[in-house]
Structures are given as structure tokens and as C-alpha cells.
Design an enzyme around this catalytic site. Sequence first.
Site, PDB file in Angstrom:
ATOM      1  N   ASN A 142       0.831  -1.202   0.000  1.00  0.00           N
ATOM      2  CA  ASN A 142       0.000   0.000   0.000  1.00  0.00           C
ATOM      3  C   ASN A 142       0.863   1.249   0.000  1.00  0.00           C
ATOM      4  OD1 ASN A 142      -1.672   2.110   2.121  1.00  0.00           O
ATOM      5  ND2 ASN A 142      -2.739   1.337   0.327  1.00  0.00           N
ATOM      6  N   GLU A 184      -0.294   0.449  -5.506  1.00  0.00           N
ATOM      7  CA  GLU A 184      -0.276   1.815  -6.042  1.00  0.00           C
ATOM      8  C   GLU A 184       1.077   2.178  -6.652  1.00  0.00           C
ATOM      9  OE1 GLU A 184      -3.464   1.644  -2.908  1.00  0.00           O
ATOM     10  OE2 GLU A 184      -1.356   1.045  -2.999  1.00  0.00           O
ATOM     11  N   ASP A 222      -8.883  20.405   7.575  1.00  0.00           N
ATOM     12  CA  ASP A 222      -9.057  19.424   6.519  1.00  0.00           C
ATOM     13  C   ASP A 222      -9.447  20.104   5.215  1.00  0.00           C
ATOM     14  OD1 ASP A 222      -9.250  16.829   5.311  1.00  0.00           O
ATOM     15  OD2 ASP A 222      -9.703  16.035   7.296  1.00  0.00           O
TER      16      ASP A 222
END
Length: 420
Positions: free
Chosen positions: A131, A194, A245
Site C-alpha cells: 500500500n 499503487e 481538513d
Amino acid sequence: MSVRKYLTGSEFAVKEKVDPDSLTATKLMTEDQDRTVVFEDLNGGVAVGNLFSTREKIAKAMGIGRGDIVKRMIHAIDNPVDTETVQDPEFRYSELPLDLTALPICRYFPEDGGRYISSGVIVAEYGGKKNVSFHRMMIMGPDRIAVRLVPRHLYTMYNNAKKDGVELKVSICIGARPEVLLAAATSTAYDADEMRIASSLVMEASGNPLKVGQCDNGLFVPSETDYVFEGRISFETASEGPFVDITGTYDYVREQPVIKIEKIWACKDPVMQLLLPGGNEHYLFMGLPREPVIFKTVQQTVPRTHAVRLTEGGCCWLHGVVSITKNKEGDGVNAIMAAFSGHPSMKHVIVVDEDVDIFDDRQVEWAVATRFQAGRIVTIPGAAGSSLDPSAEGSTWKMGIDATVPLSMDRKLFEKAKLE
């Protein structure tokens, strides 16, 4: 030297010393987010902000046009390529003293829980699965980081390792090339790697696969990376946050795992990449990798799908625009439903005809003004939406606007006049 090769010398340079807790970096980056800013002395090191803060910058770094990013990513997802291992990776040029607080890492906003790594991607492997993913990371001391783990792949790996009584080995990469950053933000199956998606993107750009080198912990990371931190996600937890965020609002404090850092590597003349929380670069690296998924989902319903864009005004997450050519009446509505399926966090989407440039907000609004009546609005109550949307109350209302010309009407009535 991944970051330095994208600098042209025309960037806005800050030569004076910058305190990492002063918020100066944020102030200068927000003045003009299209402008790349180089901090020549941020806590004793060099840092850069707004490096990939526009689609044009990302596309240029990949050697393609702005409108080709989505199709390039679709190809890479469908055609991953093995990486190439090199014996002397650039990131292993030197091993730095084990002190995160001495690096050019800054606090971005007044209520942040601490200094944050916002541009770092974490590489991990466990149980035969690999990952690469983005995570925000709060510096807690010379060798400790609180990491936000959302319930996705790294979270699953961490919990699987924890069940086995093992601390998960990780390598944190800062200053990786844009192909790696895009791949790291791509939603894939748990079995997907990925890094192979990033390698495909690099292969398309250069004719060569992505070069990787091995860390002392056994993990392979991109060779062209400015900083690599080797560590373990421990069983310890700590309060992480607040942190701004993607919507520009503060996310709340949570108990999150602590990464214990064991080694810090750096390339020659490293540059720390700063990614402004809630800024354009944050938007793009979070939203751009969702666009290929939306494109493919809509195209399955409406074959002549031309382009997809998650808009900066919607934080590249909550609002989208889709360009299609209709084969039959109702394709616009079907495109709306498919777009929501492709990106469940999106709550507003506009579908337009192929003659509307979806990268031009004024043209999109013109299409809504001249080709849409509110009686044709599509609303979906009580749907699952984004946890990042502060207006959501458990579930969310979704809205779609079909701003395409009705096939039953004379299209000439809806076309702009032209001189030629």
C-alpha cells in the site's frame, strides 16, 4: 532530488529565516496559491509550497496537457507496470540525525495540534499486500508521529498486524514525484499496488518505469524522494489534531496510532514539500484521483463521456462537472446518477454538453443559466455522503443539475453566436 527538478528559478523566494510555528509559511502560500514559494531557511532547511497547486503544474510535470490527466490515470490504473530496483537510490544520499523537530516542517494554522507533515505518503506491506497512501501526520517529538488512519487499506494492514502482535513497518516519503502522489491518492482494490500505478504513469511520460530503492526495513520506496523516514506504527495511541481538513474547517481531535521513527534519510540538497491544508494543492491531490473513477462509471452509462472535473470551489471533493454528448433524452439524468455512484462523497453535480469547457466556471454557470430549469432538478435525500462535509447530519441530500440542451428543441437556440 525529486522536488528541485520541478523548480525553474522563477519561484517567489523567501530568504529570511522562517520560524516553523509562526504561520508565516501559510500566510505566504495563501496570498497567491498559483505561485510557488521557496523558503530558503525554514527551521534551518529548504522548503517549497504550492509546488503542484494547479492542474497545469501537475500536467507539465508529467509532460502532458491539463485535459489529459484523467485519461492518463485511467490507463495507468488499467495497465500497472512493475517498478525498477536501483542499488543506490537518491534518497539514501545521507542519514540525518534522528530529530524530526529539526526539520523544515511547520504548523499551518493557529489551532493545529502541532507541526504537520501534510505531503507525506506512507509505504507499507503486510501479509503479501502493498500500500501507498496519503496521511496527515502530527510531529510529537524527535522520533514520534501521531498518524490519522481512516478505515481504508493502511488501517486494515495496521489492524491485521496488531492482531498478530506485530508493529507495522512503514516508510514515510516526502518530496515524491507527482505520479507517485496521484497514485497514492487513488482508490484501488486492496490487492492493488499503487506503486505499480505510479510506475505506469512514469513509463508513459518517460519510457522508463519508476525507480525504487530499498530501505533498511526492507520496504521499497521511490528513489527520487527528498526525505524518507523509516519507522513502525506502534500499539501506542495519542491525541491527534485539531487539523484543517480539505473544506478549510478544523477536524476534531481523535486517539490515533503513534509511528516511532527509527531512521531519517535525505537526498542531496533536500527540499521539504509543504502542502497547504485546505488549499488548492490539497484539493487536487485528493480530488484528481477520483476523477478517473467518475469518468469510467459515467461512461458505462453514457458512452460519449468527454471529461470530468471535481471543482476547486467544491474543494475538489463535494462538487463536480461532467461533459457528455447525449444519445437519447434522459442521458443527462443517468450521468448524474452514475457520477454519484462513482464518487459517493460528491453531493452536487452538473452535467453539460460537449461544447461547454468544464474547466471554465463561467462557462459552466452559463450552461446552467441558459439550458436548465429548476423543475428538472434531481434531488436524492438521505444518502451517504462525505464525513468531511460540515453541513451533513449523518446523511446528506444530493443534487444533480442536467444543464444539457433538450434533444427535442432546436440546438441553435442554445448556441453562442460566433463571428466565423
